[in-house]
Design a protein around this motif. Structure first.
Motif, PDB file in Angstrom:
ATOM      1  N   ALA A   7       0.832  -1.213   0.000  1.00 25.41           N
ATOM      2  CA  ALA A   7       0.000   0.000   0.000  1.00 25.41           C
ATOM      3  C   ALA A   7       0.862   1.257   0.000  1.00 25.41           C
ATOM      4  CB  ALA A   7      -0.933  -0.004   1.207  1.00 25.41           C
ATOM      5  N   LYS A   8       1.973   1.200   0.758  1.00 22.17           N
ATOM      6  CA  LYS A   8       2.875   2.352   0.816  1.00 22.17           C
ATOM      7  C   LYS A   8       3.515   2.602  -0.551  1.00 22.17           C
ATOM      8  CE  LYS A   8       6.781   4.174   3.418  1.00 22.17           C
ATOM      9  NZ  LYS A   8       7.769   3.928   4.465  1.00 22.17           N
ATOM     10  N   LYS A   9       3.947   1.536  -1.231  1.00 23.47           N
ATOM     11  CA  LYS A   9       4.548   1.676  -2.552  1.00 23.47           C
ATOM     12  C   LYS A   9       3.514   2.160  -3.566  1.00 23.47           C
ATOM     13  CE  LYS A   9       8.476  -1.374  -2.149  1.00 23.47           C
ATOM     14  NZ  LYS A   9       9.266  -2.418  -2.756  1.00 23.47           N
ATOM     15  N   ALA A  10       2.300   1.669  -3.490  1.00 23.65           N
ATOM     16  CA  ALA A  10       1.232   2.105  -4.399  1.00 23.65           C
ATOM     17  C   ALA A  10       0.946   3.588  -4.209  1.00 23.65           C
ATOM     18  CB  ALA A  10      -0.025   1.282  -4.180  1.00 23.65           C
ATOM     19  N   SER A  11       0.963   4.020  -2.957  1.00 15.71           N
ATOM     20  CA  SER A  11       0.759   5.443  -2.666  1.00 15.71           C
ATOM     21  C   SER A  11       1.900   6.284  -3.253  1.00 15.71           C
ATOM     22  CB  SER A  11       0.680   5.646  -1.154  1.00 15.71           C
ATOM     23  OG  SER A  11       0.701   7.006  -0.827  1.00 15.71           O
ATOM     24  N   LEU A  12       3.126   5.791  -3.136  1.00 14.94           N
ATOM     25  CA  LEU A  12       4.282   6.499  -3.681  1.00 14.94           C
ATOM     26  C   LEU A  12       4.203   6.579  -5.207  1.00 14.94           C
ATOM     27  CD1 LEU A  12       6.925   7.931  -3.081  1.00 14.94           C
ATOM     28  CD2 LEU A  12       8.060   5.720  -3.056  1.00 14.94           C
ATOM     29  N   VAL A  13       3.775   5.476  -5.847  1.00 18.91           N
ATOM     30  CA  VAL A  13       3.600   5.467  -7.302  1.00 18.91           C
ATOM     31  C   VAL A  13       2.571   6.520  -7.702  1.00 18.91           C
ATOM     32  CG1 VAL A  13       2.708   4.123  -9.246  1.00 18.91           C
ATOM     33  CG2 VAL A  13       4.349   3.093  -7.674  1.00 18.91           C
ATOM     34  N   ASP A  14       1.469   6.604  -6.955  1.00 24.44           N
ATOM     35  CA  ASP A  14       0.428   7.609  -7.244  1.00 24.44           C
ATOM     36  C   ASP A  14       0.980   9.025  -7.126  1.00 24.44           C
ATOM     37  OD1 ASP A  14      -1.431   5.610  -7.685  1.00 24.44           O
ATOM     38  OD2 ASP A  14      -2.303   5.736  -5.666  1.00 24.44           O
ATOM     39  N   VAL A  16       4.139  10.052  -7.416  1.00 21.35           N
ATOM     40  CA  VAL A  16       5.103  10.327  -8.483  1.00 21.35           C
ATOM     41  C   VAL A  16       4.370  10.501  -9.808  1.00 21.35           C
ATOM     42  CG1 VAL A  16       7.106   9.442  -9.743  1.00 21.35           C
ATOM     43  CG2 VAL A  16       6.989   9.175  -7.269  1.00 21.35           C
ATOM     44  N   ALA A  17       3.344   9.695 -10.060  1.00 19.30           N
ATOM     45  CA  ALA A  17       2.553   9.832 -11.293  1.00 19.30           C
ATOM     46  C   ALA A  17       1.889  11.204 -11.340  1.00 19.30           C
ATOM     47  CB  ALA A  17       1.497   8.733 -11.372  1.00 19.30           C
ATOM     48  N   GLU A  18       1.424  11.684 -10.201  1.00 22.72           N
ATOM     49  CA  GLU A  18       0.816  13.018 -10.135  1.00 22.72           C
ATOM     50  C   GLU A  18       1.858  14.096 -10.431  1.00 22.72           C
ATOM     51  OE1 GLU A  18      -1.426  15.786  -6.830  1.00 22.72           O
ATOM     52  OE2 GLU A  18      -1.640  13.602  -6.692  1.00 22.72           O
ATOM     53  N   LYS A  19       3.083  13.914  -9.907  1.00 21.82           N
ATOM     54  CA  LYS A  19       4.163  14.873 -10.201  1.00 21.82           C
ATOM     55  C   LYS A  19       4.469  14.898 -11.697  1.00 21.82           C
ATOM     56  CE  LYS A  19       6.866  15.357  -6.023  1.00 21.82           C
ATOM     57  NZ  LYS A  19       6.650  16.784  -5.926  1.00 21.82           N
ATOM     58  N   LYS A  54      14.489  14.646  -7.056  1.00 19.60           N
ATOM     59  CA  LYS A  54      14.258  13.476  -6.205  1.00 19.60           C
ATOM     60  C   LYS A  54      15.037  12.292  -6.749  1.00 19.60           C
ATOM     61  CE  LYS A  54      10.544  14.704  -3.616  1.00 19.60           C
ATOM     62  NZ  LYS A  54      10.592  14.702  -2.192  1.00 19.60           N
ATOM     63  N   VAL A  55      15.503  11.442  -5.858  1.00 19.00           N
ATOM     64  CA  VAL A  55      16.076  10.155  -6.232  1.00 19.00           C
ATOM     65  C   VAL A  55      15.025   9.128  -5.841  1.00 19.00           C
ATOM     66  CG1 VAL A  55      17.922   8.499  -5.818  1.00 19.00           C
ATOM     67  CG2 VAL A  55      18.431  10.943  -5.891  1.00 19.00           C
ATOM     68  N   ILE A  56      14.505   8.427  -6.851  1.00 10.83           N
ATOM     69  CA  ILE A  56      13.398   7.493  -6.650  1.00 10.83           C
ATOM     70  C   ILE A  56      13.775   6.166  -7.303  1.00 10.83           C
ATOM     71  CG2 ILE A  56      10.926   7.111  -7.039  1.00 10.83           C
ATOM     72  CD1 ILE A  56      10.682  10.181  -7.403  1.00 10.83           C
ATOM     73  N   LYS A  57      13.337   5.072  -6.714  1.00 10.32           N
ATOM     74  CA  LYS A  57      13.637   3.751  -7.271  1.00 10.32           C
ATOM     75  C   LYS A  57      13.060   3.624  -8.674  1.00 10.32           C
ATOM     76  CE  LYS A  57      14.171   1.107  -3.073  1.00 10.32           C
ATOM     77  NZ  LYS A  57      13.872  -0.149  -2.419  1.00 10.32           N
ATOM     78  N   ASN A  58      13.797   2.940  -9.529  1.00  3.52           N
ATOM     79  CA  ASN A  58      13.404   2.789 -10.929  1.00  3.52           C
ATOM     80  C   ASN A  58      12.071   2.079 -11.111  1.00  3.52           C
ATOM     81  OD1 ASN A  58      15.682   4.116 -11.921  1.00  3.52           O
ATOM     82  ND2 ASN A  58      16.887   2.247 -11.922  1.00  3.52           N
ATOM     83  N   GLY A  59      11.784   1.085 -10.290  1.00  9.54           N
ATOM     84  CA  GLY A  59      10.518   0.372 -10.387  1.00  9.54           C
ATOM     85  C   GLY A  59       9.337   1.298 -10.141  1.00  9.54           C
ATOM     86  N   ILE A  60       9.464   2.140  -9.148  1.00  7.20           N
ATOM     87  CA  ILE A  60       8.396   3.096  -8.834  1.00  7.20           C
ATOM     88  C   ILE A  60       8.275   4.124  -9.950  1.00  7.20           C
ATOM     89  CG2 ILE A  60       7.773   4.962  -7.242  1.00  7.20           C
ATOM     90  CD1 ILE A  60       8.874   3.119  -4.995  1.00  7.20           C
ATOM     91  N   LEU A  61       9.421   4.596 -10.465  1.00  8.50           N
ATOM     92  CA  LEU A  61       9.390   5.570 -11.561  1.00  8.50           C
ATOM     93  C   LEU A  61       8.718   4.999 -12.804  1.00  8.50           C
ATOM     94  CD1 LEU A  61      12.927   7.196 -11.278  1.00  8.50           C
ATOM     95  CD2 LEU A  61      10.735   8.341 -10.953  1.00  8.50           C
ATOM     96  N   ARG A  63       6.542   2.505 -13.056  1.00 11.13           N
ATOM     97  CA  ARG A  63       5.098   2.330 -12.821  1.00 11.13           C
ATOM     98  C   ARG A  63       4.377   3.682 -12.836  1.00 11.13           C
ATOM     99  NH1 ARG A  63       7.135  -1.634  -9.234  1.00 11.13           N
ATOM    100  NH2 ARG A  63       6.520  -3.726  -9.871  1.00 11.13           N
ATOM    101  N   ALA A  64       4.991   4.689 -12.237  1.00 12.01           N
ATOM    102  CA  ALA A  64       4.379   6.016 -12.198  1.00 12.01           C
ATOM    103  C   ALA A  64       4.292   6.623 -13.595  1.00 12.01           C
ATOM    104  CB  ALA A  64       5.174   6.941 -11.277  1.00 12.01           C
ATOM    105  N   ALA A  65       5.334   6.434 -14.401  1.00  7.82           N
ATOM    106  CA  ALA A  65       5.329   6.953 -15.772  1.00  7.82           C
ATOM    107  C   ALA A  65       4.234   6.277 -16.582  1.00  7.82           C
ATOM    108  CB  ALA A  65       6.684   6.745 -16.434  1.00  7.82           C
ATOM    109  N   GLU A  66       4.098   4.972 -16.403  1.00  9.51           N
ATOM    110  CA  GLU A  66       3.052   4.230 -17.108  1.00  9.51           C
ATOM    111  C   GLU A  66       1.668   4.706 -16.667  1.00  9.51           C
ATOM    112  OE1 GLU A  66       1.646  -0.369 -17.215  1.00  9.51           O
ATOM    113  OE2 GLU A  66       3.809   0.009 -17.370  1.00  9.51           O
ATOM    114  N   GLN A  67       1.519   4.910 -15.369  1.00  7.46           N
ATOM    115  CA  GLN A  67       0.239   5.392 -14.821  1.00  7.46           C
ATOM    116  C   GLN A  67      -0.082   6.789 -15.337  1.00  7.46           C
ATOM    117  OE1 GLN A  67      -0.241   4.702 -10.603  1.00  7.46           O
ATOM    118  NE2 GLN A  67      -1.590   6.460 -10.385  1.00  7.46           N
ATOM    119  N   ALA A  68       0.938   7.615 -15.546  1.00  8.41           N
ATOM    120  CA  ALA A  68       0.742   8.981 -16.038  1.00  8.41           C
ATOM    121  C   ALA A  68       0.561   9.018 -17.553  1.00  8.41           C
ATOM    122  CB  ALA A  68       1.917   9.858 -15.630  1.00  8.41           C
ATOM    123  N   GLY A  69       0.643   7.863 -18.217  1.00  2.00           N
ATOM    124  CA  GLY A  69       0.443   7.806 -19.662  1.00  2.00           C
ATOM    125  C   GLY A  69       1.667   8.171 -20.475  1.00  2.00           C
ATOM    126  N   LEU A  70       2.833   8.047 -19.886  1.00  2.00           N
ATOM    127  CA  LEU A  70       4.083   8.389 -20.573  1.00  2.00           C
ATOM    128  C   LEU A  70       4.721   7.113 -21.105  1.00  2.00           C
ATOM    129  CD1 LEU A  70       5.334  10.930 -17.908  1.00  2.00           C
ATOM    130  CD2 LEU A  70       4.321  11.465 -20.123  1.00  2.00           C
TER     131      LEU A  70
END
Length: 167
Positions: A7-14, A16-19, A54-61, A63-70
């Motif tokens: 849940a914490k990682k999903a929140s972080l992905v959300d 980063v996707a918003e950013k 920010k320095v963010i893990k690649n997996g989270i980045l 997933r966030a990029a995919e969620q943001a439509g990039l």
């Protein structure tokens, strides 16, 4: 992995996707090889320009990029990755990162996002060569003032030519 961690990682992905979605531009770099002093200086320059790094893990980045439509951005998320987000100035992160990369050869631009579109390294470097927002505004003002200035010179010339025979 526990449900709390997921849940914490999903929140972080959300977050980063918003950013990614809200940023005017994003520059992704490999900072491997920079000294602590260089990273500190880079963060300071970015912060002064209103850019968040920010320095963010690649997996989270990815997933966030995919969620943001990039689409297609996921392949740049390899190795140590730092991301610079700018909400207002499109040129600032590209310009600062490009100038810093020219001094500190260890910093490598990997790609980015310009107004919610995936950008290549070449596009980021071309963006970095543009003048700042203030520079562009002053150029526009100069272009807008030129016709008025020319009319003023013409009127002044007519006035001076009318005054010469009277003297």
């Amino acid at each position: 992995m526990s449900e709390a961690a997921i849940a914490k990682k999903a929140s972080l992905v959300d977050q980063v996707a918003e950013k990614f979605s809200q940023s005017a531009s994003v520059v992704i770099v490999d900072y491997r090889g920079l000294t602590v002093a260089e990273v500190t200086e880079l963060r300071k320059q970015l912060r002064e320009a209103g850019v968040e790094m920010k320095v963010i893990k690649n997996g989270i980045l990815s997933r966030a990029a995919e969620q943001a439509g990039l689409k297609g951005l996921g392949e740049v998320f390899t190795g140590p990755t730092a991301v610079a987000f700018s909400n207002e100035d499109v040129v600032a992160p590209a310009k600062i990162m490009d100038e810093f990369a020219s001094k500190a050869k260890a910093l490598e631009i990997k790609g980015g996002v310009i107004e919610n579109k995936v950008a290549s390294i070449e596009q980021i470097q071309a963006l970095a060569k543009l003048p700042s927002r203030e520079g562009l505004l002053s150029m526009l003002l100069s272009v807008l003032q030129a016709p008025v200035r020319n009319v003023a010179y013409a009127v002044q010339a007519v006035v001076e030519s009318k005054e010469e025979p009277a003297a």
